[in-house]
Design a protein around this motif. Structure first.
Motif, short mmCIF file in Angstrom:
data_model
loop_
_atom_site.label_atom_id
_atom_site.label_comp_id
_atom_site.label_asym_id
_atom_site.label_seq_id
_atom_site.Cartn_x
_atom_site.Cartn_y
_atom_site.Cartn_z
N GLY A 1 -4.23 -6.97 -6.82
CA GLY A 1 -5.42 -6.53 -6.09
C GLY A 1 -6.48 -5.96 -6.99
N CYS A 2 -6.06 -5.34 -8.08
CA CYS A 2 -7.01 -4.79 -9.04
C CYS A 2 -7.87 -5.91 -9.64
CB CYS A 2 -6.26 -4.05 -10.13
SG CYS A 2 -7.34 -3.29 -11.34
N PHE A 3 -7.23 -7.02 -10.03
CA PHE A 3 -8.03 -8.13 -10.58
C PHE A 3 -8.79 -8.86 -9.50
CE2 PHE A 3 -8.46 -12.67 -11.38
CZ PHE A 3 -9.37 -12.61 -12.42
N VAL A 4 -8.09 -9.24 -8.44
CA VAL A 4 -8.70 -10.12 -7.44
C VAL A 4 -9.84 -9.44 -6.72
CG1 VAL A 4 -8.26 -11.40 -5.32
CG2 VAL A 4 -6.63 -11.50 -7.18
N THR A 5 -9.65 -8.21 -6.31
CA THR A 5 -10.69 -7.55 -5.52
C THR A 5 -11.74 -6.89 -6.40
OG1 THR A 5 -9.15 -7.19 -3.73
CG2 THR A 5 -11.13 -5.86 -3.73
N LEU A 6 -11.32 -6.01 -7.28
CA LEU A 6 -12.29 -5.23 -8.04
C LEU A 6 -13.04 -6.05 -9.08
CD1 LEU A 6 -10.19 -2.00 -8.54
CD2 LEU A 6 -11.96 -2.45 -6.84
N THR A 7 -12.32 -6.84 -9.85
CA THR A 7 -12.98 -7.63 -10.89
C THR A 7 -13.87 -8.71 -10.30
OG1 THR A 7 -11.10 -7.21 -12.33
CG2 THR A 7 -12.59 -8.97 -12.98
N ILE B 1 -23.98 -21.85 -7.35
CA ILE B 1 -23.58 -20.45 -7.48
C ILE B 1 -22.29 -20.25 -6.70
CG2 ILE B 1 -25.93 -19.58 -7.86
CD1 ILE B 1 -25.92 -18.63 -4.98
N ILE B 2 -21.53 -19.23 -7.09
CA ILE B 2 -20.20 -19.03 -6.52
C ILE B 2 -20.09 -17.58 -6.02
CG2 ILE B 2 -17.73 -19.23 -6.94
CD1 ILE B 2 -18.45 -21.12 -9.27
N PRO B 3 -20.53 -17.31 -4.81
CA PRO B 3 -20.47 -15.94 -4.29
C PRO B 3 -19.05 -15.52 -3.90
CG PRO B 3 -21.39 -17.38 -2.63
CD PRO B 3 -21.18 -18.21 -3.86
N TYR B 4 -18.87 -14.22 -3.78
CA TYR B 4 -17.60 -13.62 -3.37
C TYR B 4 -17.90 -12.75 -2.16
CZ TYR B 4 -13.34 -10.81 -3.74
OH TYR B 4 -12.15 -10.19 -3.50
N PRO C 1 -22.86 -6.98 -9.73
CA PRO C 1 -24.21 -7.33 -10.16
C PRO C 1 -24.29 -8.44 -11.22
CG PRO C 1 -23.51 -5.44 -11.39
CD PRO C 1 -22.36 -5.82 -10.49
N LEU C 2 -23.17 -8.91 -11.78
CA LEU C 2 -23.26 -9.80 -12.94
C LEU C 2 -23.66 -11.24 -12.60
CD1 LEU C 2 -20.15 -8.57 -14.93
CD2 LEU C 2 -22.53 -7.91 -15.20
N ARG C 3 -23.30 -11.74 -11.41
CA ARG C 3 -23.61 -13.12 -10.98
C ARG C 3 -23.02 -14.17 -11.93
NH1 ARG C 3 -25.09 -11.99 -5.92
NH2 ARG C 3 -27.07 -10.95 -5.76
N VAL C 4 -21.81 -13.92 -12.42
CA VAL C 4 -21.16 -14.85 -13.34
C VAL C 4 -19.78 -15.27 -12.85
CG1 VAL C 4 -22.39 -14.06 -15.39
CG2 VAL C 4 -20.25 -12.95 -14.74
N ARG C 5 -19.52 -15.13 -11.56
CA ARG C 5 -18.20 -15.45 -11.03
C ARG C 5 -17.97 -16.96 -11.04
NH1 ARG C 5 -15.57 -17.14 -6.62
NH2 ARG C 5 -13.53 -16.22 -6.30
N LEU C 6 -16.80 -17.38 -11.54
CA LEU C 6 -16.38 -18.78 -11.48
C LEU C 6 -15.28 -18.90 -10.44
CD1 LEU C 6 -16.32 -19.66 -15.28
CD2 LEU C 6 -18.11 -20.13 -13.63
N HIS C 7 -14.61 -20.03 -10.40
CA HIS C 7 -13.50 -20.24 -9.46
C HIS C 7 -12.22 -19.84 -10.15
CE1 HIS C 7 -10.79 -22.05 -6.65
NE2 HIS C 7 -10.39 -22.94 -7.55
N TYR C 8 -11.48 -18.86 -9.58
CA TYR C 8 -10.24 -18.37 -10.18
C TYR C 8 -9.04 -18.68 -9.31
CZ TYR C 8 -13.33 -16.01 -13.36
OH TYR C 8 -14.28 -15.76 -14.29
N GLY C 9 -9.05 -19.75 -8.60
CA GLY C 9 -7.90 -20.11 -7.79
C GLY C 9 -8.12 -19.81 -6.32
#
Length: 120
Positions: free
Chosen positions: A34-40, A96-99, A47-55
């Motif tokens: 949860g620390c990686f999936v949610t927080l990161t 773009i890849i929003p979360y 604010p970074l707008r650099v999210r890719l697809h992580y599964g």
């Protein structure tokens, strides 16, 4: 959601590890993921707008995928993780890849002792 973020080609969701309540080790494993999936993921999107697809559990725009080279790559030796390359290809082609936070997907994990001590 695709209409709220014009140019979105993949949308990422939160994960809820529902097997985290089975034991204290399972709880630790769920908190660690949860620390990686949610927080990161939250910080990578805003604010970074650099999210890719992580599964999983991301949803793809099928039409964009089919008309812009697909998801999979031909070389098993070079492209080991299709997940990262799928996101990379979408960003290179202008997507773009929003979360998003308001949808949550349940996920079960194998929480036996053999799997917990190997978990990274």
């Amino acid at each position: 959601e695709f209409s709220q973020h014009p140019g979105s080609t993949i949308i990422g969701f939160r994960e809820h590890i529902f097997t985290g309540q089975l034991s204290s080790l399972a709880s630790y494993m769920a908190l660690q993921e949860g620390c990686f999936v949610t927080l990161t993921q939250r910080v990578l999107w805003d604010p970074l707008r650099v999210r890719l697809h992580y599964g999983h559990p991301d949803v793809f725009d099928k039409l964009f995928c089919l008309t812009n080279g697909g998801i999979s790559k031909a070389s098993r030796g070079i492209n080991l993780s299709e997940d990262v390359y799928a996101g990379f290809n979408h960003v290179l082609r202008g997507g773009i890849i929003p979360y998003i936070e308001y949808v949550q997907v349940g996920k079960g994990r194998d929480v036996g002792m053999q799997q917990v001590y190997k978990f990274e």
